[in-house]
Each structure stands twice: as structure tokens, then as C-alpha cells.
Scaffold this motif. Structure first.
Motif, PDB file in Angstrom:
ATOM      1  N   LYS A 194     -52.057  28.029 -36.281  1.00 58.12           N
ATOM      2  CA  LYS A 194     -51.027  27.476 -37.158  1.00 58.12           C
ATOM      3  C   LYS A 194     -51.244  28.028 -38.563  1.00 58.12           C
ATOM      4  CE  LYS A 194     -49.637  24.584 -33.978  1.00 58.12           C
ATOM      5  NZ  LYS A 194     -49.419  25.373 -32.793  1.00 58.12           N
ATOM      6  N   PRO A 195     -50.195  28.069 -39.382  1.00 52.56           N
ATOM      7  CA  PRO A 195     -50.376  28.536 -40.755  1.00 52.56           C
ATOM      8  C   PRO A 195     -51.245  27.559 -41.547  1.00 52.56           C
ATOM      9  CG  PRO A 195     -48.157  27.671 -40.455  1.00 52.56           C
ATOM     10  CD  PRO A 195     -48.808  27.695 -39.101  1.00 52.56           C
ATOM     11  N   LEU A 196     -52.173  28.077 -42.318  1.00 50.72           N
ATOM     12  CA  LEU A 196     -53.056  27.248 -43.145  1.00 50.72           C
ATOM     13  C   LEU A 196     -53.134  27.820 -44.558  1.00 50.72           C
ATOM     14  CD1 LEU A 196     -55.922  26.728 -40.543  1.00 50.72           C
ATOM     15  CD2 LEU A 196     -54.104  25.126 -41.132  1.00 50.72           C
ATOM     16  N   GLY A 197     -51.964  28.126 -45.101  1.00 52.61           N
ATOM     17  CA  GLY A 197     -51.922  28.816 -46.377  1.00 52.61           C
ATOM     18  C   GLY A 197     -51.897  27.936 -47.615  1.00 52.61           C
ATOM     19  N   ASN A 198     -51.700  26.620 -47.423  1.00 49.72           N
ATOM     20  CA  ASN A 198     -51.626  25.764 -48.603  1.00 49.72           C
ATOM     21  C   ASN A 198     -52.099  24.352 -48.260  1.00 49.72           C
ATOM     22  OD1 ASN A 198     -49.406  24.333 -47.400  1.00 49.72           O
ATOM     23  ND2 ASN A 198     -48.069  26.018 -48.047  1.00 49.72           N
ATOM     24  N   GLN A 199     -52.104  23.481 -49.247  1.00 51.16           N
ATOM     25  CA  GLN A 199     -52.608  22.118 -49.076  1.00 51.16           C
ATOM     26  C   GLN A 199     -51.785  21.328 -48.050  1.00 51.16           C
ATOM     27  OE1 GLN A 199     -55.420  20.949 -50.483  1.00 51.16           O
ATOM     28  NE2 GLN A 199     -55.175  19.108 -49.257  1.00 51.16           N
ATOM     29  N   ARG A 200     -50.477  21.524 -48.045  1.00 53.77           N
ATOM     30  CA  ARG A 200     -49.627  20.805 -47.078  1.00 53.77           C
ATOM     31  C   ARG A 200     -49.963  21.217 -45.652  1.00 53.77           C
ATOM     32  NH1 ARG A 200     -45.595  18.149 -45.080  1.00 53.77           N
ATOM     33  NH2 ARG A 200     -43.653  18.919 -44.259  1.00 53.77           N
ATOM     34  N   ASP A 201     -50.146  22.509 -45.415  1.00 54.26           N
ATOM     35  CA  ASP A 201     -50.525  22.976 -44.084  1.00 54.26           C
ATOM     36  C   ASP A 201     -51.837  22.334 -43.641  1.00 54.26           C
ATOM     37  OD1 ASP A 201     -48.292  24.623 -44.120  1.00 54.26           O
ATOM     38  OD2 ASP A 201     -49.431  26.450 -44.554  1.00 54.26           O
ATOM     39  N   LEU A 202     -52.797  22.288 -44.543  1.00 51.25           N
ATOM     40  CA  LEU A 202     -54.090  21.682 -44.213  1.00 51.25           C
ATOM     41  C   LEU A 202     -53.953  20.187 -43.937  1.00 51.25           C
ATOM     42  CD1 LEU A 202     -56.371  23.536 -46.760  1.00 51.25           C
ATOM     43  CD2 LEU A 202     -56.325  23.841 -44.280  1.00 51.25           C
ATOM     44  N   ALA A 203     -53.082  19.501 -44.686  1.00 53.04           N
ATOM     45  CA  ALA A 203     -52.868  18.074 -44.468  1.00 53.04           C
ATOM     46  C   ALA A 203     -52.221  17.823 -43.107  1.00 53.04           C
ATOM     47  CB  ALA A 203     -52.002  17.490 -45.577  1.00 53.04           C
ATOM     48  N   LEU A 204     -51.359  18.734 -42.667  1.00 51.31           N
ATOM     49  CA  LEU A 204     -50.738  18.587 -41.348  1.00 51.31           C
ATOM     50  C   LEU A 204     -51.744  18.856 -40.230  1.00 51.31           C
ATOM     51  CD1 LEU A 204     -47.320  20.354 -41.989  1.00 51.31           C
ATOM     52  CD2 LEU A 204     -47.694  17.915 -41.543  1.00 51.31           C
ATOM     53  N   ALA A 205     -52.623  19.810 -40.458  1.00 51.91           N
ATOM     54  CA  ALA A 205     -53.595  20.200 -39.428  1.00 51.91           C
ATOM     55  C   ALA A 205     -54.736  19.207 -39.301  1.00 51.91           C
ATOM     56  CB  ALA A 205     -54.145  21.591 -39.748  1.00 51.91           C
ATOM     57  N   TYR A 206     -55.146  18.623 -40.404  1.00 53.89           N
ATOM     58  CA  TYR A 206     -56.276  17.695 -40.426  1.00 53.89           C
ATOM     59  C   TYR A 206     -55.795  16.345 -40.929  1.00 53.89           C
ATOM     60  CZ  TYR A 206     -58.821  21.974 -39.679  1.00 53.89           C
ATOM     61  OH  TYR A 206     -59.261  23.149 -39.153  1.00 53.89           O
ATOM     62  N   SER A 207     -56.705  15.460 -41.256  1.00 61.17           N
ATOM     63  CA  SER A 207     -56.315  14.141 -41.751  1.00 61.17           C
ATOM     64  C   SER A 207     -55.473  14.315 -43.008  1.00 61.17           C
ATOM     65  CB  SER A 207     -57.553  13.316 -42.100  1.00 61.17           C
ATOM     66  OG  SER A 207     -58.316  13.123 -40.934  1.00 61.17           O
ATOM     67  N   PRO A 208     -54.382  13.591 -43.154  1.00 56.25           N
ATOM     68  CA  PRO A 208     -53.836  12.531 -42.294  1.00 56.25           C
ATOM     69  C   PRO A 208     -52.909  13.042 -41.188  1.00 56.25           C
ATOM     70  CG  PRO A 208     -52.545  12.665 -44.276  1.00 56.25           C
ATOM     71  CD  PRO A 208     -53.633  13.699 -44.399  1.00 56.25           C
ATOM     72  N   GLY A 209     -52.556  14.308 -41.211  1.00 51.97           N
ATOM     73  CA  GLY A 209     -51.560  14.828 -40.267  1.00 51.97           C
ATOM     74  C   GLY A 209     -51.941  14.727 -38.809  1.00 51.97           C
ATOM     75  N   VAL A 210     -53.209  14.719 -38.501  1.00 49.98           N
ATOM     76  CA  VAL A 210     -53.626  14.657 -37.101  1.00 49.98           C
ATOM     77  C   VAL A 210     -53.496  13.250 -36.528  1.00 49.98           C
ATOM     78  CG1 VAL A 210     -56.089  14.216 -37.434  1.00 49.98           C
ATOM     79  CG2 VAL A 210     -55.349  15.634 -35.545  1.00 49.98           C
TER      80      VAL A 210
END
Length: 65
Positions: free
Chosen positions: A40-56
Motif C-alpha cells: 500500500k502507499p505509505l508516502g504521508n502521515q494519512r497513509d500511515l494512519a490508515l495502515a497502522y493505528s487507528p486505521g487498522v
């Protein structure tokens, strides 16, 4: 690629001792044996939030229910 690497190691064992062949094998053509790549794209803070907590949490709750 694995077959080619094995062939290199097989040839090296004839020329070098096993320790030297192992060092060469792990260093060439590039160091390491495994690689982890993001799916998955992990280019910014939003991407990271979706991939990890809280997004998971949301997908986990859906699986639970």
C-alpha cells in the motif's frame, strides 16, 4: 534469480572454502536474503494512519463481527 545465485555459490565452493563462499553469497549481488515491500502507499502521515493505528482498528472490528 535463485537458480543463478545457487550456480554462483556452487562454483565458488570449488574455488573458495565454505566460509568465504558464504560471505560472498550473502553480500553479492546485493546484501541480504529477504526484502519487505509495502503493498500500500505509505508516502504521508494519512497513509500511515490508515495502515497502522487507528486505521487498522476498523478492519479488525469488521472481522470480529
Amino acid at each position: 534469480m535463485a537458480v543463478a545465485s545457487f550456480g554462483i555459490v556452487k562454483n565458488l565452493r570449488c574455488m573458495l572454502n565454505l566460509d568465504e563462499a558464504a560471505l560472498y553469497f550473502h553480500k553479492h549481488p546485493r546484501p541480504g536474503k529477504l526484502e519487505i515491500q509495502a503493498t500500500k502507499p505509505l508516502g504521508n502521515q494519512r497513509d500511515l494512519a490508515l495502515a497502522y493505528s487507528p486505521g487498522v482498528a476498523v478492519p479488525c472490528l469488521e472481522i470480529r463481527d
